[in-house]
Design a protein around this motif. Structure first.
Motif, PDB file in Angstrom:
ATOM      1  N   LEU A  72       0.824  -1.203   0.000  1.00 16.79           N
ATOM      2  CA  LEU A  72       0.000   0.000   0.000  1.00 16.79           C
ATOM      3  C   LEU A  72       0.861   1.258   0.000  1.00 16.79           C
ATOM      4  O   LEU A  72       0.482   2.270  -0.570  1.00 16.79           O
ATOM      5  CB  LEU A  72      -0.929  -0.008   1.225  1.00 16.79           C
ATOM      6  N   LYS A 112      -3.426  13.669  -0.748  1.00 18.01           N
ATOM      7  CA  LYS A 112      -4.570  12.995  -0.141  1.00 18.01           C
ATOM      8  C   LYS A 112      -4.086  12.219   1.079  1.00 18.01           C
ATOM      9  O   LYS A 112      -2.905  11.848   1.166  1.00 18.01           O
ATOM     10  CB  LYS A 112      -5.197  12.024  -1.139  1.00 18.01           C
ATOM     11  N   ASP A 157      -4.419   9.184   1.777  1.00 16.73           N
ATOM     12  CA  ASP A 157      -3.893   7.853   1.472  1.00 16.73           C
ATOM     13  C   ASP A 157      -2.503   7.878   0.848  1.00 16.73           C
ATOM     14  O   ASP A 157      -1.970   6.832   0.488  1.00 16.73           O
ATOM     15  CB  ASP A 157      -4.871   7.051   0.604  1.00 16.73           C
TER      16      ASP A 157
END
Length: 294
Positions: free
Chosen positions: A20, A47, A49
């Motif tokens: 990730l 962002k 993430d």
């Protein structure tokens, strides 16, 4: 049986987290004077993430004695605001928008209205400042927020643990943007509004952020080539002033940092690292070894 299963589960979870934490932007390893410098291409909005950062850059920052940024905006927010107010707002008594020929003023009013902007609310802003604010607003439409900018995140990781050095200053950046003659600033604003109306600005912003998110070298080089050949007002300004004029001094300061510190990290806007006039090329020309990690 349970312990091996638990260990396997956590090993899988760790691998999933590493996947990730994808590679983003561009990372270079610069060597010289017996020292190493990691040069990372950032993006000034982001962002949630985007974080945690991928292991290469996260480890480099954790071990760095110095983190060099274009500007550490959190160090003195008041100074940042003052610099942009000084160079981005018309002086008292200036005719500003009222000094425009009637036809051009009506054209700008119509274009701003199309974008949901009331001219009366932005009358004091110089055209370059308004064009910049409109660009930031477009990024918000795509879901990107300056509060999640990579530079700010890296500064947060390093603060209190490493020295944070500034390669430029807010005053320098604001004065540089304001150096465009006023007539060309009006052209820049009109061009920005036209690109917003056509969808070009959103399309190109999306392309840049997606290339950053995938660390897509080919896409980034295509963007750099487009900037090199863009002879519009905004294209020339970005190429000649925002990038080329700043890259040389930044390369000089990074060379000095490499001579002084080992394992320092420098994080600057991604576009400064690309193309034939990019900072990595300039560092090679100054005798340093430059390896692109991704």
């Amino acid at each position: 049986m349970r312990r091996p299963i638990i260990v396997a589960f956590f090993s899988f979870a760790l691998m999933a987290c590493q996947v990730l934490a994808a590679e983003r932007g561009a990372l270079f390893k610069v060597s010289g004077h017996g020292h190493t410098l990691y040069l990372y291409g950032t993006i000034h909005a982001g962002k949630p993430d985007y974080y945690p950062l991928e292991p290469h850059i996260a480890k480099a920052v954790a071990a760095a004695p110095t983190l060099a940024l274009e500007v550490d905006t959190a160090r003195d927010p008041g100074a940042v605001q003052a610099a942009f107010a000084r160079h981005g707002v018309f002086a008292a008594g200036s005719p500003g928008y009222a000094g425009l020929p009637g036809e051009r003023r009506r054209r700008l009013e119509a274009a701003l209205k199309q974008q949901g902007v009331d001219l009366a609310a932005v009358m004091q802003l110089k055209p370059w400042m308004l064009a910049t604010m409109l660009t930031v607003r477009d990024l918000a439409r795509l879901g990107y927020d300056p509060a999640f900018g990579v530079d700010a995140h890296l500064a947060g990781l390093a603060r209190g643990k490493a020295r944070i050095a500034e390669l430029e200053s807010s005053e320098y950046q604001a004065a540089l943007l304001d150096r465009l003659p006023l007539a060309m600033q009006w052209d820049l604003l009109e061009e920005t509004l036209a690109h917003m109306a056509s969808g070009r600005q959103l399309r190109e912003a999306r392309e840049l952020f997606e290339a950053y998110e995938r660390a897509d070298r080919q896409a980034l080089e295509r963007i750099a080539a487009r900037i090199d050949s863009d002879d519009s007002v905004s294209g020339k300004f970005v190429r000649e002033i925002v990038l080329d004029e700043r890259n040389g001094p930044m390369a000089e300061r990074l060379a000095a940092l490499l001579a002084r510190d080992d394992n320092a990290v420098a994080a600057i806007g991604l576009m400064h690292l690309l193309g034939k006039g990019g900072v990595p090329v300039l560092l090679r020309q100054r005798g340093m070894q430059v390896e692109r990690i991704y």
